[in-house]
Design a protein around this motif. Sequence first.
Motif, PDB file in Angstrom:
ATOM      1  N   PRO A   1       0.815  -1.213   0.000  1.00 56.39           N
ATOM      2  CA  PRO A   1       0.000   0.000   0.000  1.00 56.39           C
ATOM      3  C   PRO A   1       0.855   1.272   0.000  1.00 56.39           C
ATOM      4  CG  PRO A   1       0.024  -0.982   2.185  1.00 56.39           C
ATOM      5  CD  PRO A   1       0.698  -1.957   1.266  1.00 56.39           C
ATOM      6  N   LEU A   2       0.519   2.193  -0.872  1.00 56.27           N
ATOM      7  CA  LEU A   2       1.184   3.487  -0.876  1.00 56.27           C
ATOM      8  C   LEU A   2       0.797   4.254   0.382  1.00 56.27           C
ATOM      9  CD1 LEU A   2       0.787   4.601  -4.610  1.00 56.27           C
ATOM     10  CD2 LEU A   2       2.650   3.328  -3.537  1.00 56.27           C
ATOM     11  N   GLN A   3       1.700   5.124   0.820  1.00 53.73           N
ATOM     12  CA  GLN A   3       1.519   5.943   2.027  1.00 53.73           C
ATOM     13  C   GLN A   3       1.559   5.107   3.304  1.00 53.73           C
ATOM     14  OE1 GLN A   3      -2.032   8.346   1.486  1.00 53.73           O
ATOM     15  NE2 GLN A   3      -1.416   8.981  -0.556  1.00 53.73           N
ATOM     16  N   SER A   4       2.181   3.930   3.212  1.00 53.17           N
ATOM     17  CA  SER A   4       2.324   3.113   4.417  1.00 53.17           C
ATOM     18  C   SER A   4       3.492   3.633   5.250  1.00 53.17           C
ATOM     19  CB  SER A   4       2.547   1.646   4.050  1.00 53.17           C
ATOM     20  OG  SER A   4       3.713   1.503   3.245  1.00 53.17           O
ATOM     21  N   LYS A   5       3.506   3.216   6.501  1.00 55.37           N
ATOM     22  CA  LYS A   5       4.557   3.619   7.438  1.00 55.37           C
ATOM     23  C   LYS A   5       5.492   2.439   7.689  1.00 55.37           C
ATOM     24  CE  LYS A   5       1.304   6.719   9.777  1.00 55.37           C
ATOM     25  NZ  LYS A   5       0.579   6.993  11.052  1.00 55.37           N
ATOM     26  N   PRO A   6       6.675   2.701   8.246  1.00 51.23           N
ATOM     27  CA  PRO A   6       7.583   1.591   8.580  1.00 51.23           C
ATOM     28  C   PRO A   6       6.877   0.562   9.473  1.00 51.23           C
ATOM     29  CG  PRO A   6       8.719   3.680   8.795  1.00 51.23           C
ATOM     30  CD  PRO A   6       7.278   4.011   8.541  1.00 51.23           C
ATOM     31  N   ASN A   7       7.090  -0.691   9.159  1.00 49.41           N
ATOM     32  CA  ASN A   7       6.522  -1.810   9.913  1.00 49.41           C
ATOM     33  C   ASN A   7       5.020  -2.020   9.692  1.00 49.41           C
ATOM     34  OD1 ASN A   7       9.095  -2.259  11.143  1.00 49.41           O
ATOM     35  ND2 ASN A   7       8.623  -0.647  12.647  1.00 49.41           N
ATOM     36  N   ASP A   8       4.410  -1.273   8.770  1.00 43.92           N
ATOM     37  CA  ASP A   8       3.001  -1.508   8.449  1.00 43.92           C
ATOM     38  C   ASP A   8       2.804  -2.870   7.803  1.00 43.92           C
ATOM     39  OD1 ASP A   8       1.514   0.595   9.399  1.00 43.92           O
ATOM     40  OD2 ASP A   8       1.572   1.773   7.552  1.00 43.92           O
ATOM     41  N   VAL A   9       3.685  -3.199   6.857  1.00 44.97           N
ATOM     42  CA  VAL A   9       3.530  -4.432   6.095  1.00 44.97           C
ATOM     43  C   VAL A   9       4.556  -5.460   6.533  1.00 44.97           C
ATOM     44  CG1 VAL A   9       2.584  -3.200   4.106  1.00 44.97           C
ATOM     45  CG2 VAL A   9       5.050  -3.620   4.225  1.00 44.97           C
ATOM     46  N   ASP A  10       4.239  -6.747   6.247  1.00 42.17           N
ATOM     47  CA  ASP A  10       5.168  -7.807   6.594  1.00 42.17           C
ATOM     48  C   ASP A  10       6.184  -7.996   5.471  1.00 42.17           C
ATOM     49  OD1 ASP A  10       3.869  -9.194   4.569  1.00 42.17           O
ATOM     50  OD2 ASP A  10       2.759 -10.517   5.913  1.00 42.17           O
ATOM     51  N   THR A  11       6.979  -9.052   5.563  1.00 42.20           N
ATOM     52  CA  THR A  11       8.035  -9.265   4.568  1.00 42.20           C
ATOM     53  C   THR A  11       7.469  -9.535   3.179  1.00 42.20           C
ATOM     54  OG1 THR A  11       8.127 -11.599   5.218  1.00 42.20           O
ATOM     55  CG2 THR A  11       9.710 -10.097   6.262  1.00 42.20           C
ATOM     56  N   GLY A  12       6.235 -10.003   3.098  1.00 45.23           N
ATOM     57  CA  GLY A  12       5.596 -10.228   1.809  1.00 45.23           C
ATOM     58  C   GLY A  12       4.870  -9.003   1.292  1.00 45.23           C
ATOM     59  N   LYS A  13       5.044  -7.877   1.978  1.00 44.17           N
ATOM     60  CA  LYS A  13       4.392  -6.600   1.663  1.00 44.17           C
ATOM     61  C   LYS A  13       2.875  -6.664   1.842  1.00 44.17           C
ATOM     62  CE  LYS A  13       7.962  -4.828  -1.450  1.00 44.17           C
ATOM     63  NZ  LYS A  13       8.416  -3.794  -0.502  1.00 44.17           N
ATOM     64  N   PHE A  14       2.430  -7.533   2.751  1.00 44.88           N
ATOM     65  CA  PHE A  14       1.011  -7.667   3.041  1.00 44.88           C
ATOM     66  C   PHE A  14       0.635  -6.910   4.311  1.00 44.88           C
ATOM     67  CE2 PHE A  14       1.517 -11.734   0.611  1.00 44.88           C
ATOM     68  CZ  PHE A  14       0.645 -11.411  -0.427  1.00 44.88           C
ATOM     69  N   MET A  15      -0.589  -6.436   4.326  1.00 44.27           N
ATOM     70  CA  MET A  15      -1.174  -5.851   5.521  1.00 44.27           C
ATOM     71  C   MET A  15      -2.627  -6.325   5.597  1.00 44.27           C
ATOM     72  SD  MET A  15      -1.236  -1.865   6.709  1.00 44.27           S
ATOM     73  CE  MET A  15      -1.710  -1.427   8.392  1.00 44.27           C
ATOM     74  N   LEU A  16      -2.952  -7.076   6.622  1.00 43.62           N
ATOM     75  CA  LEU A  16      -4.302  -7.604   6.803  1.00 43.62           C
ATOM     76  C   LEU A  16      -4.989  -6.821   7.910  1.00 43.62           C
ATOM     77  CD1 LEU A  16      -6.392  -9.832   6.054  1.00 43.62           C
ATOM     78  CD2 LEU A  16      -5.420 -11.185   7.949  1.00 43.62           C
ATOM     79  N   ILE A  17      -6.186  -6.369   7.597  1.00 43.87           N
ATOM     80  CA  ILE A  17      -6.932  -5.532   8.528  1.00 43.87           C
ATOM     81  C   ILE A  17      -8.296  -6.153   8.796  1.00 43.87           C
ATOM     82  CG2 ILE A  17      -7.952  -3.249   8.916  1.00 43.87           C
ATOM     83  CD1 ILE A  17      -4.938  -3.152   8.801  1.00 43.87           C
TER      84      ILE A  17
END
Length: 461
Positions: free
Chosen positions: A407-423
């Motif tokens: 995701p664009l405009q993400s912050k450090p540590n928002d996403v995991d190593t696979g660049k995923f963020m689950l909400i």
Amino acid sequence: MILHFLMTTRSLIVCIVLFSIAYSYTVFAQRNKTTGRPNVVIIYSDDQGYADLHIYGSKDLSTPNLDGLALKGTRFMQFYAAAPICSPSRASLLTGRYPQRAGLVGNAGNLYGTGGMPGSQYTIAELFKSAGYKTAHIGKWHMGYSPETMPNAQGFDYSFGFMGGCIDNFSHFYYWGGPNQHDLWRNGKEVYEPGKFFPDLMVDEAGKFLTENKANPFFMYFAINSPHYPLQPEVKWLEYYKNLPMPRRMYAAYTSTMDEKIGELLKKLDDLGLTKNTIIIFQSDQGFSKEERTFGGGGSAMPYRGSKESLFEGGIRVPAFISWPGHVPVNEVRNQFATNIDWYATLAEYCGIPLPDLKIDGRSIVKLINSPNAKTPHPDFYWQCLGSKVNPQWAVREGDWKLLHNPLQSKPNDVDTGKFMLINMKTDSTETTNVAAEHPDIVQSLAKKYHDWIQEVVNQK
């Protein structure tokens, strides 16, 4: 001989009268058959944040006209654009399709001769035109700048506005890349109105179209270019907001300018006696901009994070409402998930127009509008926009789960190593906590659904 002449003349007069009565009845019957359908006006604002109306929570904005329109109809609290940037959002609106299926996944060009949404797409304007409606585009286009991709080739009988992404509101030139280019068109022909404020020209052109077609059913796409940059509000609104800090001051003044111009459009409809039989839809094309040309911000999506270009909520969740006196619930709120691609099928149902034999991704939300208990027609929904070919930005929504990738405009540590963020949107609608590590099965399932979807939507036009 005289008597014969008089009898012949009388017979002729009787025939003429009877013919006139029969003709008038036929015309009336045909007109009544057509005008029994409602008129439609879609008002599409530009780069307006989710919270940038007083009725959507703003404490510092004056937006009485749009607030009043929302109070007369049904407004949505979980309404989404199919893309976080201008062109694909508009293409999806006009086709009822995901941007990928509509053939426009990025912003169209700003210079004459550049392409955009393919002319083979069957737009909502073509749908309404096929049903006997007069169709008009007023304002911003940004879906193609070549003869075959401009509005008159995409189903609009009448078109007035600019073809690129933005213009100076007084000179009507595009100044933001390459040689300065004049960009103001009426029905495919370049026109010049130097010094005239573009939103005023929009209202005037719309008023003329409404006046000329008040006896006919019409569909109007009123794509106002506010509060997109350049922020050029009227002086009285600059004075009104003089105590607000920058960049909010300029953004607020331009938003209230927009509200006032929309109010003038609504008054024209009322003056012509058209309000009662006109469906009016309002929504923003996507979230507010933080680009340098808009002073780095000024808009708000509170309480949500993100803005234009991002698939966080602030980039895709938008203010939206519908009004139709006597048909749409008054001053009611809907919390179900719905999107801009749903207007195509919804308006077709309201107006009694059969859908084309094409793949339409949107669904009618008439039942949802009528009831707060109706289920969303979208058990899942997908986005892909910007990023890179290797790591594109995409998202999947399934029920309360939302999976974002890169995701664009993400912050450090928002996403995991696979660049995923689950909400979990039920417990974390502000998207602060990534729970991907706790639910790898859900990540895997939603990622597979995305990959299946992108293959299908790209390959099946």
